[in-house]
Design an enzyme around this catalytic site. Structure first.
Site, PDB file in Angstrom:
ATOM      1  N   ARG A 104       0.879  -1.183   0.000  1.00  0.00           N
ATOM      2  CA  ARG A 104       0.000   0.000   0.000  1.00  0.00           C
ATOM      3  C   ARG A 104       0.906   1.219   0.000  1.00  0.00           C
ATOM      4  O   ARG A 104       1.675   1.424   0.945  1.00  0.00           O
ATOM      5  CB  ARG A 104      -0.917  -0.009   1.228  1.00  0.00           C
ATOM      6  CG  ARG A 104      -1.661   1.306   1.413  1.00  0.00           C
ATOM      7  CD  ARG A 104      -2.812   1.204   2.384  1.00  0.00           C
ATOM      8  NE  ARG A 104      -3.930   0.482   1.794  1.00  0.00           N
ATOM      9  CZ  ARG A 104      -5.164   0.489   2.288  1.00  0.00           C
ATOM     10  NH1 ARG A 104      -5.439   1.175   3.376  1.00  0.00           N
ATOM     11  NH2 ARG A 104      -6.131  -0.188   1.697  1.00  0.00           N
ATOM     12  N   HIS A 131      -7.003   0.458  -6.741  1.00  0.00           N
ATOM     13  CA  HIS A 131      -7.202  -0.434  -5.586  1.00  0.00           C
ATOM     14  C   HIS A 131      -7.790  -1.750  -6.118  1.00  0.00           C
ATOM     15  O   HIS A 131      -8.960  -2.065  -5.889  1.00  0.00           O
ATOM     16  CB  HIS A 131      -8.148   0.244  -4.589  1.00  0.00           C
ATOM     17  CG  HIS A 131      -8.126  -0.352  -3.210  1.00  0.00           C
ATOM     18  ND1 HIS A 131      -7.297  -1.402  -2.848  1.00  0.00           N
ATOM     19  CD2 HIS A 131      -8.845  -0.044  -2.086  1.00  0.00           C
ATOM     20  CE1 HIS A 131      -7.505  -1.701  -1.577  1.00  0.00           C
ATOM     21  NE2 HIS A 131      -8.434  -0.898  -1.095  1.00  0.00           N
ATOM     22  N   GLN A 134      -9.662  -4.345  -3.902  1.00  0.00           N
ATOM     23  CA  GLN A 134     -11.006  -3.886  -3.536  1.00  0.00           C
ATOM     24  C   GLN A 134     -11.995  -4.235  -4.643  1.00  0.00           C
ATOM     25  O   GLN A 134     -13.094  -4.742  -4.385  1.00  0.00           O
ATOM     26  CB  GLN A 134     -10.982  -2.368  -3.298  1.00  0.00           C
ATOM     27  CG  GLN A 134     -12.327  -1.775  -2.946  1.00  0.00           C
ATOM     28  CD  GLN A 134     -12.823  -2.239  -1.587  1.00  0.00           C
ATOM     29  OE1 GLN A 134     -12.116  -2.119  -0.597  1.00  0.00           O
ATOM     30  NE2 GLN A 134     -14.028  -2.779  -1.517  1.00  0.00           N
ATOM     31  N   ASP A 222     -17.479   6.312  -2.327  1.00  0.00           N
ATOM     32  CA  ASP A 222     -16.272   6.276  -1.490  1.00  0.00           C
ATOM     33  C   ASP A 222     -16.129   7.664  -0.862  1.00  0.00           C
ATOM     34  O   ASP A 222     -16.832   8.613  -1.256  1.00  0.00           O
ATOM     35  CB  ASP A 222     -15.052   5.915  -2.369  1.00  0.00           C
ATOM     36  CG  ASP A 222     -13.753   5.790  -1.573  1.00  0.00           C
ATOM     37  OD1 ASP A 222     -13.798   5.639  -0.335  1.00  0.00           O
ATOM     38  OD2 ASP A 222     -12.670   5.849  -2.195  1.00  0.00           O
ATOM     39  N   CYS A 262     -16.498   0.999  -0.092  1.00  0.00           N
ATOM     40  CA  CYS A 262     -15.287   0.223   0.220  1.00  0.00           C
ATOM     41  C   CYS A 262     -14.928   0.289   1.698  1.00  0.00           C
ATOM     42  O   CYS A 262     -14.212  -0.574   2.194  1.00  0.00           O
ATOM     43  CB  CYS A 262     -14.123   0.705  -0.639  1.00  0.00           C
ATOM     44  SG  CYS A 262     -13.773   2.460  -0.424  1.00  0.00           S
ATOM     45  N   ARG A 290     -13.382  -9.194   0.811  1.00  0.00           N
ATOM     46  CA  ARG A 290     -11.958  -8.905   0.616  1.00  0.00           C
ATOM     47  C   ARG A 290     -11.141 -10.156   0.932  1.00  0.00           C
ATOM     48  O   ARG A 290     -10.210 -10.504   0.233  1.00  0.00           O
ATOM     49  CB  ARG A 290     -11.510  -7.756   1.545  1.00  0.00           C
ATOM     50  CG  ARG A 290     -12.170  -6.405   1.301  1.00  0.00           C
ATOM     51  CD  ARG A 290     -11.765  -5.796  -0.016  1.00  0.00           C
ATOM     52  NE  ARG A 290     -10.334  -5.721  -0.175  1.00  0.00           N
ATOM     53  CZ  ARG A 290      -9.550  -4.730   0.291  1.00  0.00           C
ATOM     54  NH1 ARG A 290     -10.092  -3.701   0.903  1.00  0.00           N
ATOM     55  NH2 ARG A 290      -8.245  -4.726   0.095  1.00  0.00           N
TER      56      ARG A 290
HETATM   57  N1  NVA Z   1     -10.207   6.425  -1.611  1.00  0.00           N
HETATM   58  C1  NVA Z   1      -9.866   5.974  -0.297  1.00  0.00           C
HETATM   59  C2  NVA Z   1     -10.018   4.498  -0.190  1.00  0.00           C
HETATM   60  C3  NVA Z   1      -9.709   3.885   1.148  1.00  0.00           C
HETATM   61  C4  NVA Z   1      -9.835   2.408   1.157  1.00  0.00           C
HETATM   62  C5  NVA Z   1      -8.448   6.403   0.052  1.00  0.00           C
HETATM   63  O1  NVA Z   1      -7.580   6.361  -0.840  1.00  0.00           O
HETATM   64  O2  NVA Z   1      -8.214   6.806   1.177  1.00  0.00           O
HETATM   65  N1   CP Z   2     -11.322  -0.639   1.838  1.00  0.00           N
HETATM   66  C1   CP Z   2     -10.054  -0.667   2.331  1.00  0.00           C
HETATM   67  O1   CP Z   2      -9.055  -0.850   1.615  1.00  0.00           O
HETATM   68  O2   CP Z   2     -10.001  -0.491   3.671  1.00  0.00           O
HETATM   69  P1   CP Z   2      -8.690  -0.295   4.540  1.00  0.00           P
HETATM   70  O3   CP Z   2      -8.131   1.063   4.254  1.00  0.00           O
HETATM   71  O4   CP Z   2      -9.162  -0.441   5.962  1.00  0.00           O
HETATM   72  O5   CP Z   2      -7.690  -1.368   4.177  1.00  0.00           O
END
Ligand code: NVA
Ligand code: CP
Length: 304
Positions: A104, A131, A134, A222, A262, A290
């Site tokens: 990540r 992602h 997801q 989201d 998500c 997931r």
């Molecule tokens: N769009 C959000 C998704 C989190 C799972 C982010 O990047 O923070």
């Molecule tokens: N949806 C998702 O990726 O959640 P987290 O940020 O908790 O991993």
């Protein structure tokens, strides 16, 4: 044979279909308490995180463990990487210890660089651009609810962001038609829209949330302020006004419409409490999926 998954479009249609089938089987086996083949036995998976996570981290750790492997959580701050060790060195060192890296990252370029210098598969666990893990769970959830993917009508309401990008590619690969409604200036990346369309995707873009909601079988949103965008918070809250997934928008959708998010969610911003807690909401099934989707991904990845 599967390899690194940096984008959802690294999968082709047959691979995506196979992952959906396998994820469903693995889900059923887990529910019945049946043993799954320990395909990751003797293998370690490094999990490099530059940002916080609840679902991705825990579902990957559990998936690796349930497949007999060893997950290692690696916070970038606690590695020498955090003190300036070059990523290309970290990548080559990790490649000699572990058998796969789940990462990540803040910037998608980091993922590209990590993959370039790694001799093991790299899985995108969220970047600023995509992602994909997801999206696998999203498609699995829609398939469970609707019995199929082909021909389903989905609407995206909100930010044309990382989650939206992978969902768009997933819709394109699986025959879901998608209308993406964003405020002006928050449209999805043009290259990814073109890529989705080149894959055969029926993707419409609009600035009208009602257009995306009209007749939809799936409505997805989201957060308005993603991780790392806190400095833009005030402006974003203004710009996204009118894009809240509310009962009023849901009323325009099909009577069987399901709601996806998500997570984590900000109730009162991109979605109302009533909608996320309502009977159409499948957000916790989606979060559970997931685990099953990533288990399927790892299972296929170690098919070598
Ligand atoms: N769009 C959000 C998704 C989190 C799972 C982010 O990047 O923070
Ligand atoms: N949806 C998702 O990726 O959640 P987290 O940020 O908790 O991993």
């Amino acid at each position: 044979m599967l390899d690194s998954i940096i984008s959802l479009a690294d999968l082709d249609r047959p691979q995506l279909w196979e992952l959906m089938e396998l994820a469903e089987q693995l889900k059923q086996m887990r529910a019945r308490g049946r043993e799954v083949e320990k395909r990751l036995s003797g293998k370690s998976v490094g999990m490099l995180f530059e940002k916080p996570s609840t679902r991705t981290r825990i579902s990957f750790e559990v998936a690796v463990w349930e497949l007999g492997g060893h997950p290692l959580f690696l916070s970038s701050k606690e590695l020498q990487l955090g003190r300036g060790e070059p990523l290309k060195d970290t990548a080559r060192v990790l490649s000699r210890y572990v058998h796969c890296v789940v990462a990540r990252v803040i910037s998608h370029d980091t993922l590209i660089e990590l993959d370039r210098w790694s001799s093991i598969p790299v899985i995108n666990a969220l970047s600023d651009v995509e992602h994909p893990c997801q999206a696998l769970a999203d498609l699995l959830t829609i398939r469970e609810a609707k019995g199929e993917l082909e021909g389903v009508r989905a609407g995206w309401i909100g930010d044309g962001n990382n989650v939206c990008h992978s969902f768009m590619l997933g819709c394109a690969l699986s025959g879901i038609s998608l209308t993406v409604a964003t405020p002006a200036g928050y449209e999805p990346n043009r290259d990814i829209v073109e890529r989705a369309r080149a894959l055969g995707g029926d993707i419409a873009l609009t600035h009208d949330p009602e257009q995306a909601a009209q007749g939809a079988d799936v409505l997805y949103t989201d957060v308005w302020v993603s991780m790392g965008q806190d400095a833009e918070r005030e402006r974003r809250l203004m710009d996204f006004k009118g894009f809240q997934l509310s009962d009023e928008l849901l009323a325009l959708a099909s009577s069987e419409c399901i709601v996806l998010h998500c997570l984590p969610a900000h109730r009162g911003e991109e979605i109302t409490d009533a909608v996320i807690e309502g009977e159409r909401s499948m957000v916790f099934e989606q979060a559970e999926n997931r685990l099953h989707a990533q288990k399927a991904l790892l299972y296929k990845l170690f098919e070598r």
